[in-house]
Design a protein around this motif. Structure first.
Motif, PDB file in Angstrom:
ATOM      1  N   ASP A  65       0.844  -1.394   0.112  1.00  0.00           N
ATOM      2  CA  ASP A  65       0.022  -0.142  -0.120  1.00  0.00           C
ATOM      3  C   ASP A  65       0.946   1.364  -0.096  1.00  0.00           C
ATOM      4  O   ASP A  65       1.906   1.241   0.603  1.00  0.00           O
ATOM      5  N   VAL A  66       0.503   2.330  -0.406  1.00  0.00           N
ATOM      6  CA  VAL A  66       1.156   3.697  -0.314  1.00  0.00           C
ATOM      7  C   VAL A  66       0.090   4.692  -0.194  1.00  0.00           C
ATOM      8  O   VAL A  66      -0.967   4.857  -0.967  1.00  0.00           O
ATOM      9  N   ARG A  67       0.280   5.388   0.891  1.00  0.00           N
ATOM     10  CA  ARG A  67      -0.836   6.612   1.084  1.00  0.00           C
ATOM     11  C   ARG A  67       0.014   7.900   1.422  1.00  0.00           C
ATOM     12  O   ARG A  67       1.221   7.785   2.001  1.00  0.00           O
ATOM     13  N   GLU A  68      -0.522   8.906   1.206  1.00  0.00           N
ATOM     14  CA  GLU A  68       0.197  10.183   1.205  1.00  0.00           C
ATOM     15  C   GLU A  68      -0.658  10.979   2.602  1.00  0.00           C
ATOM     16  O   GLU A  68      -1.684  10.904   2.542  1.00  0.00           O
ATOM     17  N   ARG A  69       0.184  11.161   3.424  1.00  0.00           N
ATOM     18  CA  ARG A  69      -0.258  11.970   4.547  1.00  0.00           C
ATOM     19  C   ARG A  69       0.389  13.337   4.887  1.00  0.00           C
ATOM     20  O   ARG A  69       1.557  13.199   4.698  1.00  0.00           O
ATOM     21  N   PRO A  70      -0.094  14.103   5.331  1.00  0.00           N
ATOM     22  CA  PRO A  70       0.629  15.503   5.726  1.00  0.00           C
ATOM     23  C   PRO A  70       1.416  15.259   7.055  1.00  0.00           C
ATOM     24  O   PRO A  70       0.811  14.786   8.037  1.00  0.00           O
ATOM     25  N   LEU A  71       2.688  15.553   7.241  1.00  0.00           N
ATOM     26  CA  LEU A  71       3.660  15.471   8.274  1.00  0.00           C
ATOM     27  C   LEU A  71       3.747  17.294   8.374  1.00  0.00           C
ATOM     28  O   LEU A  71       3.660  17.853   7.561  1.00  0.00           O
ATOM     29  N   ARG A  72       4.503  17.483   9.639  1.00  0.00           N
ATOM     30  CA  ARG A  72       4.747  18.834  10.015  1.00  0.00           C
ATOM     31  C   ARG A  72       5.745  19.335   9.049  1.00  0.00           C
ATOM     32  O   ARG A  72       5.685  20.318   8.786  1.00  0.00           O
ATOM     33  N   VAL A  73       6.681  18.302   8.470  1.00  0.00           N
ATOM     34  CA  VAL A  73       7.947  18.821   7.688  1.00  0.00           C
ATOM     35  C   VAL A  73       7.090  19.014   6.265  1.00  0.00           C
ATOM     36  O   VAL A  73       7.989  19.317   5.215  1.00  0.00           O
TER      37      VAL A  73
END
Lengths: 146, 151
Positions: free
Chosen positions: B113-121
């Motif tokens: 699986d590949v998911r995109e998520r926002p991190l602080r960076v």
């Protein structure tokens, strides 16, 4: 080896005997060599500092190995480790006292096999859980002679 | 404001299911001993041929996480994927057969699986990769599912 942990002798909520480690930078170098993980944050202090770390940090996979040892020491030769999971949530550093701990969360029988599930974790010297995880084992039962 | 994305939906889907080249390694007794010593585990199943021979395993076996030490084409670390930094977020192992000295273990990694998520960076890719380890008898000995965070 020698002692046998039977499924009947395990209770839900029971604590697993903790495993205490005193990691050194030398141990990180040995682990880098034995595992082939030569990412410099584990042995090159300047590199680690330039990457915004407090210094060299312990390989996540080494903490994973200690959680494996916690379980195999506890279940002994006749227990079988089926599943081992952990998440690296916090960094750990050499020089600290690192303790692998665990607790039985569930026991059950399925297809004639005697299973035990545990919550496991790595704790740093301040008592913070940096690496939570879980394990599933199959234990011998007094109802099935070894 | 819309956030920059690292992958289009089509690119994301094309990564899922992608497999690495199989890599085979002959397991050496000395490597098992060195690995056990490095993690600080004195269990005789990993280093004492006499005691291990008398055990239920009938010989030396490898510690549970030893398979980290054999070469694998880490497809989730591929330089063709976005993100220049990679964090190992953890592993889930499942075990089926012991690993013994003399075994030839073949490792194949697959992107699950590949998911995109926002991190602080900034935006990060969470790549779930599963490595399947098979011995020379065609028996699956273990799987290791790991989460790699790329940003």
């Amino acid at each position: 080896m020698g002692k046998v942990l039977y499924w009947e002798d395990v209770t839900e909520g029971q604590e697993i005997p903790p495993l205490v480690k005193h990691p050194t930078t030398q141990q990180l170098v040995k682990y880098a060599g034995a595992s082939g993980d030569f990412y410099q944050i584990h042995y090159d202090k300047d590199f680690a500092l330039n990457n915004g770390l407090p210094g060299v940090i312990i390989h996540g996979a080494l903490k994973n190995a200690w959680l494996g040892q916690l379980i195999t020491d506890w279940i002994g030769e006749y227990g079988t480790l089926k599943k081992l999971s952990c998440q690296y949530r916090g960094m750990d550093v050499p020089g600290d006292t690192i303790t692998a701990k665990g607790r039985v969360t569930r026991k059950y029988v399925q297809d004639g096999k005697h299973y035990v599930e545990c919550e496991i974790w790595i704790e740093n010297g301040k008592g913070e859980r940096t690496t939570p995880g879980s394990a599933t084992v199959i234990l011998p039962s007094r109802t099935n002679p070894l | 404001m819309t956030q920059a994305t690292l992958l289009t939906e089509e690119q994301r889907r094309s990564l899922i299911g992608k497999e690495s080249k199989p890599v085979s390694t002959v397991i050496e007794k000395g490597h098992i001993r060195r690995f056990a010593e490095a993690i600080g585990d004195p269990n005789p199943l990993y280093n004492d041929e006499v005691l291990a021979r008398r055990s239920r395993y009938g010989g030396i076996i490898a510690p549970p996480t030893f398979l980290r030490a054999i070469h694998t084409e880490m497809i989730g670390l591929g330089t063709d994927l976005p993100g220049s930094r990679v964090l190992d977020a953890g592993s889930d192992w499942e075990y089926f057969e012991p690993v013994r000295p003399g075994d030839t273990i073949t490792a194949v990694a697959r992107i699950v699986d590949v998911r995109e998520r926002p991190l602080r960076v900034g935006p990060a890719l969470f790549v779930i990769q599963e490595i399947t380890y098979t011995n020379q008898f065609g028996q699956k000995v273990a799987t290791q599912r790991s989460t790699l965070i790329r940003y």
